[in-house]
Design an enzyme around this catalytic site. Sequence first.
Site, PDB file in Angstrom:
ATOM      1  N   HIS A   1       0.847  -1.271   0.086  1.00  0.00           N
ATOM      2  CA  HIS A   1      -0.089   0.068  -0.016  1.00  0.00           C
ATOM      3  C   HIS A   1       1.063   1.194  -0.149  1.00  0.00           C
ATOM      4  O   HIS A   1       2.064   1.274   0.354  1.00  0.00           O
ATOM      5  CB  HIS A   1      -0.778   0.143   1.270  1.00  0.00           C
ATOM      6  CG  HIS A   1      -0.262   0.037   2.463  1.00  0.00           C
ATOM      7  ND1 HIS A   1       0.160  -1.291   2.966  1.00  0.00           N
ATOM      8  CD2 HIS A   1       0.338   1.076   3.301  1.00  0.00           C
ATOM      9  CE1 HIS A   1       0.636  -0.748   4.407  1.00  0.00           C
ATOM     10  NE2 HIS A   1       0.886   0.435   4.372  1.00  0.00           N
TER      11      HIS A   1
ATOM     12  N   HIS B   1       5.125   6.273  -2.118  1.00  0.00           N
ATOM     13  CA  HIS B   1       5.911   5.052  -2.094  1.00  0.00           C
ATOM     14  C   HIS B   1       5.185   3.817  -1.647  1.00  0.00           C
ATOM     15  O   HIS B   1       4.361   3.991  -0.772  1.00  0.00           O
ATOM     16  CB  HIS B   1       7.307   5.162  -1.614  1.00  0.00           C
ATOM     17  CG  HIS B   1       7.433   5.182   0.086  1.00  0.00           C
ATOM     18  ND1 HIS B   1       6.956   6.227   0.748  1.00  0.00           N
ATOM     19  CD2 HIS B   1       7.344   4.307   0.810  1.00  0.00           C
ATOM     20  CE1 HIS B   1       6.995   5.894   2.179  1.00  0.00           C
ATOM     21  NE2 HIS B   1       7.132   4.635   2.152  1.00  0.00           N
TER      22      HIS B   1
END
Length: 191
Positions: free
Chosen positions: A39, A134
């Site tokens: 995630h 990220h």
Amino acid sequence: MRAFFAVDLPDSLAPAVADAQAPFADAPGVNPVDPEQAHVTLKFLGDVGGRDDGTEPTVDDVMAAGERAVDRAGVAPFKCAVAGLGVFPNREYVSVVWTGVDSGAEALTALHEALEAETTALGVDPADHEFTPHVTLARVETAAGAEAVRDALDAERPQAGSFSVGEIRLVKSTLTESGPEYDVVREFDLG
């Protein structure tokens, strides 16, 4: 509960995330994350709703802040592409290995900024670093592991893939001996 707001990668990208981890996954002191839990964290909240003395925002407060943040950001559903490798804090001292967001970074940043504003107004600690969209691939605990990561940085540019983002999630994180377990508390639709 320990919680954060995130955009989840679809299960279909788990094999590509595992491929991106492969060059350093077996290095000593490298702890890869579960590719099926990949995630982008938009805002880490820490503990919420656990105290009755008013020193932590309630879960209801956090959910209302999530609603306001989605409205405030004004982000419609968008495409996101994940590729490349990077590290935090730097190449000399590697603590976290990640794959970055190629497209969709502006929308993720807008969501992060709105969540930051709404949750810090509730008393949640502000982020102590600049937001870099990220997906965490691994945590690194030893110099030998860091060397394997540096080798991968010089050799690899993995393409984890692209996906559609139509919602963000409030996620409960429970730390266990075998790693964190995540449970979705609430989804917030975009646009």
